[in-house]
Write a protein that holds these residues in place. Structure first.
Motif, PDB file in Angstrom:
ATOM      1  N   GLY A  49      -5.768   6.229  -0.560  1.00 39.48           N
ATOM      2  CA  GLY A  49      -6.881   5.464  -0.413  1.00 39.48           C
ATOM      3  C   GLY A  49      -7.720   5.971   0.993  1.00 39.48           C
ATOM      4  O   GLY A  49      -7.071   6.666   1.790  1.00 39.48           O
ATOM      5  N   ASP A  50      -9.108   6.084   0.820  1.00 38.00           N
ATOM      6  CA  ASP A  50      -9.891   6.512   1.792  1.00 38.00           C
ATOM      7  C   ASP A  50      -9.670   5.643   3.168  1.00 38.00           C
ATOM      8  O   ASP A  50     -10.313   6.088   4.143  1.00 38.00           O
ATOM      9  N   ASP A  51      -9.476   4.574   2.963  1.00 38.25           N
ATOM     10  CA  ASP A  51      -9.593   3.538   4.445  1.00 38.25           C
ATOM     11  C   ASP A  51      -8.315   3.856   5.179  1.00 38.25           C
ATOM     12  O   ASP A  51      -8.645   3.304   6.439  1.00 38.25           O
ATOM     13  N   TYR A  52      -7.265   4.253   4.704  1.00 35.43           N
ATOM     14  CA  TYR A  52      -6.209   4.461   5.531  1.00 35.43           C
ATOM     15  C   TYR A  52      -6.464   5.621   6.537  1.00 35.43           C
ATOM     16  O   TYR A  52      -7.003   6.645   6.104  1.00 35.43           O
ATOM     17  N   ASN A  79      -5.906  -0.198   8.020  1.00 35.96           N
ATOM     18  CA  ASN A  79      -6.678  -0.562   6.960  1.00 35.96           C
ATOM     19  C   ASN A  79      -6.162  -0.092   5.619  1.00 35.96           C
ATOM     20  O   ASN A  79      -6.459   1.094   5.408  1.00 35.96           O
ATOM     21  N   VAL A  80      -5.726  -0.865   4.847  1.00 41.05           N
ATOM     22  CA  VAL A  80      -5.046  -0.101   3.430  1.00 41.05           C
ATOM     23  C   VAL A  80      -5.505  -0.810   2.279  1.00 41.05           C
ATOM     24  O   VAL A  80      -4.898  -0.859   1.256  1.00 41.05           O
ATOM     25  N   SER A  81      -6.891  -1.216   2.397  1.00 40.05           N
ATOM     26  CA  SER A  81      -7.358  -1.931   1.435  1.00 40.05           C
ATOM     27  C   SER A  81      -7.612  -1.362   0.169  1.00 40.05           C
ATOM     28  O   SER A  81      -7.809  -2.045  -1.115  1.00 40.05           O
ATOM     29  N   ASP A  82      -7.671  -0.107   0.186  1.00 41.16           N
ATOM     30  CA  ASP A  82      -7.567   0.813  -1.174  1.00 41.16           C
ATOM     31  C   ASP A  82      -6.493   1.654  -1.508  1.00 41.16           C
ATOM     32  O   ASP A  82      -6.722   2.441  -2.508  1.00 41.16           O
ATOM     33  N   ALA A  83      -5.348   1.302  -0.631  1.00 40.53           N
ATOM     34  CA  ALA A  83      -4.273   1.981  -0.931  1.00 40.53           C
ATOM     35  C   ALA A  83      -3.516   1.266  -2.127  1.00 40.53           C
ATOM     36  O   ALA A  83      -3.456   0.385  -2.287  1.00 40.53           O
ATOM     37  N   SER A 114      -1.344  -4.891  -2.574  1.00 42.83           N
ATOM     38  CA  SER A 114      -1.483  -6.202  -2.467  1.00 42.83           C
ATOM     39  C   SER A 114      -1.512  -6.947  -1.148  1.00 42.83           C
ATOM     40  O   SER A 114      -1.758  -8.053  -1.043  1.00 42.83           O
ATOM     41  N   ILE A 115      -2.031  -5.742  -0.261  1.00 39.91           N
ATOM     42  CA  ILE A 115      -2.684  -6.265   1.325  1.00 39.91           C
ATOM     43  C   ILE A 115      -3.800  -5.455   1.422  1.00 39.91           C
ATOM     44  O   ILE A 115      -4.008  -4.433   0.962  1.00 39.91           O
TER      45      ILE A 115
END
Length: 128
Positions: A49-52, A79-83, A114-115
């Protein structure tokens, strides 16, 4: 056999971390199975994911209490919203050289799918 005494633990860790910039990242040690001789290159399961992004810490706190010397990174937020991966360990590496300093287990495994944000407050290491 030599022993690193309490004062020695404090001296060594304080000198090692005082003013040092470190990167703190996440990974899945169930898959990577990092061993003592491994370098950062052995970690292959950092979150997708790009947000991590790894978190940078300047001069981690070194303390000693009742013979236990601790290195603490403070509060960290990822930030793991797209992981979509899972993580169960953190790594700490030197920001300049990239050398792996230590790894440590998290309090549990986290399914990042899930987070959106992973907040950690007790990242560090201890020597007794």
């Amino acid at each position: 056999m030599a022993f690193l005494h309490d004062e020695g633990e404090l001296l060594v860790l304080d000198n090692a971390f005082s003013g040092r910039d470190v990167d703190v990242g996440l990974f899945d040690n169930t898959t990577d199975a990092i061993a003592e001789g491994d370098s950062y290159a052995a970690i292959g399961t950092e979150p997708d994911g790009d947000d991590y992004a790894v978190q940078s810490v300047t001069g981690p706190t070194v303390t000693q209490d009742a013979g236990t010397t601790s290195v603490e990174m403070g509060a960290l937020s990822y930030n793991v919203s797209d992981a979509t991966t899972s993580v169960n360990y953190v790594y700490v590496r030197d920001s300049t050289s990239g050398d792996l300093i230590f790894t440590n287990a998290l309090d549990q495994s986290y399914d990042l799918g899930s987070i959106d944000t992973l907040d950690l407050s007790n990242v560090g290491m201890e020597l007794d």
